[in-house]
Scaffold this motif. Structure first.
Motif, short mmCIF file in Angstrom:
data_model
loop_
_atom_site.label_atom_id
_atom_site.label_comp_id
_atom_site.label_asym_id
_atom_site.label_seq_id
_atom_site.Cartn_x
_atom_site.Cartn_y
_atom_site.Cartn_z
N TYR A 158 48.55 145.67 70.55
CA TYR A 158 47.92 144.89 71.61
C TYR A 158 47.49 143.52 71.12
O TYR A 158 47.68 142.50 71.79
CB TYR A 158 46.71 145.65 72.16
N GLY A 159 46.94 143.47 69.92
CA GLY A 159 46.56 142.19 69.32
C GLY A 159 45.30 141.60 69.92
O GLY A 159 44.62 142.20 70.75
N VAL A 160 44.99 140.39 69.47
CA VAL A 160 43.80 139.66 69.91
C VAL A 160 44.21 138.27 70.36
O VAL A 160 44.92 137.56 69.64
CB VAL A 160 42.76 139.54 68.77
N GLU A 161 43.76 137.88 71.54
CA GLU A 161 44.08 136.55 72.04
C GLU A 161 43.25 135.51 71.31
O GLU A 161 42.09 135.75 70.96
CB GLU A 161 43.79 136.48 73.54
N VAL A 162 43.84 134.36 71.06
CA VAL A 162 43.13 133.27 70.39
C VAL A 162 43.22 132.00 71.22
O VAL A 162 44.11 131.84 72.05
CB VAL A 162 43.70 133.00 68.98
N SER A 163 42.26 131.13 71.00
CA SER A 163 42.24 129.83 71.68
C SER A 163 42.70 128.76 70.71
O SER A 163 41.96 128.40 69.79
CB SER A 163 40.83 129.52 72.20
N GLU A 164 43.91 128.26 70.88
CA GLU A 164 44.41 127.20 70.00
C GLU A 164 43.57 125.94 70.14
O GLU A 164 43.40 125.19 69.17
CB GLU A 164 45.87 126.90 70.32
N GLU A 165 43.02 125.71 71.33
CA GLU A 165 42.18 124.53 71.53
C GLU A 165 40.93 124.60 70.65
O GLU A 165 40.54 123.61 70.02
CB GLU A 165 41.78 124.43 73.01
N ARG A 166 40.31 125.78 70.61
CA ARG A 166 39.12 125.93 69.78
C ARG A 166 39.46 125.82 68.30
O ARG A 166 38.69 125.27 67.51
CB ARG A 166 38.45 127.28 70.07
N ILE A 167 40.62 126.34 67.93
CA ILE A 167 41.03 126.26 66.53
C ILE A 167 41.23 124.80 66.12
O ILE A 167 40.77 124.37 65.06
CB ILE A 167 42.33 127.06 66.30
N ARG A 168 41.90 124.02 66.97
CA ARG A 168 42.13 122.61 66.66
C ARG A 168 40.81 121.84 66.63
O ARG A 168 40.63 120.92 65.81
CB ARG A 168 43.11 122.01 67.66
N THR A 169 39.89 122.21 67.50
CA THR A 169 38.56 121.59 67.47
C THR A 169 37.85 121.89 66.16
O THR A 169 37.22 121.02 65.55
CB THR A 169 37.71 122.08 68.65
N ASN A 170 37.98 123.14 65.70
CA ASN A 170 37.37 123.52 64.43
C ASN A 170 38.02 122.80 63.25
O ASN A 170 37.35 122.43 62.29
CB ASN A 170 37.47 125.04 64.23
N ILE A 171 39.33 122.62 63.32
CA ILE A 171 40.02 121.88 62.25
C ILE A 171 39.49 120.45 62.17
O ILE A 171 39.20 119.94 61.08
CB ILE A 171 41.53 121.88 62.50
N GLU A 172 39.36 119.80 63.32
CA GLU A 172 38.83 118.43 63.36
C GLU A 172 37.41 118.37 62.82
O GLU A 172 37.06 117.44 62.08
CB GLU A 172 38.89 117.89 64.78
N MET A 173 36.59 119.35 63.19
CA MET A 173 35.21 119.38 62.72
C MET A 173 35.16 119.55 61.20
O MET A 173 34.40 118.87 60.50
CB MET A 173 34.45 120.51 63.40
N HIS A 174 35.97 120.46 60.67
CA HIS A 174 36.00 120.67 59.22
C HIS A 174 36.52 119.43 58.50
O HIS A 174 36.03 119.09 57.41
CB HIS A 174 36.87 121.88 58.88
N ASP A 175 37.50 118.75 59.08
CA ASP A 175 38.03 117.53 58.46
C ASP A 175 36.95 116.45 58.39
O ASP A 175 36.85 115.71 57.40
CB ASP A 175 39.24 117.01 59.25
N ARG A 176 36.13 116.35 59.44
CA ARG A 176 35.03 115.37 59.43
C ARG A 176 34.01 115.72 58.34
O ARG A 176 33.53 114.84 57.61
CB ARG A 176 34.35 115.31 60.80
N GLU A 177 33.69 117.01 58.23
CA GLU A 177 32.74 117.43 57.21
C GLU A 177 33.28 117.15 55.81
O GLU A 177 32.54 116.70 54.92
CB GLU A 177 32.43 118.93 57.36
N LEU A 178 34.56 117.43 55.61
CA LEU A 178 35.17 117.18 54.30
C LEU A 178 35.17 115.70 53.97
O LEU A 178 34.91 115.31 52.82
CB LEU A 178 36.60 117.72 54.28
#
Length: 222
Positions: free
Chosen positions: A53-73
């Motif tokens: 069945y798996g688990v649905e993911v939000s690519e939008e939220r993932i990309r938002t998190n990537i941008e946030m982590h890049d800013r922190e780095l």
């Protein structure tokens, strides 16, 4: 041909061990057989359905998190490069052990030039010197590890050496691998990705989306 041989060996060994294991389980009807029939077999079916069945993911939220982590780095690297510019005259790559050794030990005198830059080494430097640059370096590594382990690796990236395809399948869901017999204690384990080890809080766990009409719940049996 290689896969054929592997499957043949795997099936052969499984067939050879089936009879003695069956007899051993039947001999201990009070414990082993009851555990096998009432827990393990139902658990296998349940876990198999969970994987399919798996688990649905939000690519939008993932990309938002990537941008946030890049800013922190970027912010942490800027703090680190203040010291690099002062002692070396140029910026450095915090992922380069050689450059970190040159800055921390050769130029700043926080240790011997041959000392390592692994996390345990840096903790010892922090205890010995209490210099704030060590916290900056450790912060950078923690953020980079969190991003690489729980965020960016979910999405496909052809430039990534490990798992360039990511974990999201054609149906937009993650079908993680849950392992029933991977630990000596019998505790359930997971991989690709490990859904049992996602950090608490909405930042990372918010990447996973419950299906319409459903909710996520967390159960702690300790």
């Amino acid at each position: 041909e290689v896969l054929y041989k592997y499957n043949a060996i795997d099936l052969s060994k499984t067939h050879k061990t089936w009879a003695p294991l069956r007899d051993a389980v039947n001999e201990d009807a009070e414990h082993a057989k009851r555990l096998y029939e009432n827990l393990l077999i139902p658990a296998v079916n349940f876990i198999a359905n969970m994987q399919l069945y798996g688990v649905e993911v939000s690519e939008e939220r993932i990309r938002t998190n990537i941008e946030m982590h890049d800013r922190e780095l970027a912010e942490v690297r800027a703090k680190l490069n203040v010291y690099a510019q002062k002692h070396l005259g140029h910026d450095i790559n915090p992922n380069s052990p050689k450059q970190m050794q040159e800055l921390l030990y050769a130029k700043m005198g926080l240790g011997r030039p041959i000392d390592g830059t692994a996390e345990n080494d840096l903790i010892q430097v922090k205890r010995r010197t209490e210099h704030p640059i060590v916290d900056i370096v450790l912060d950078h590594r923690e953020i980079a590890k969190r991003k690489g382990t729980y965020v960016s690796n979910i999405l496909a990236d052809p430039n990534r050496k490990k798992n360039p395809a990511g974990f999201i399948k054609h149906d937009g869901r993650i079908h993680a691998d849950y392992k029933l017999h991977a630990t000596a204690t019998g505790r359930l384990a997971g991989a690709d990705p490990n859904m049992l080890n996602q950090p608490r809080g909405p930042l990372i766990r918010g990447q996973f989306v419950a299906s319409p009409g459903k909710i996520f719940c967390e159960v702690d049996l300790n």
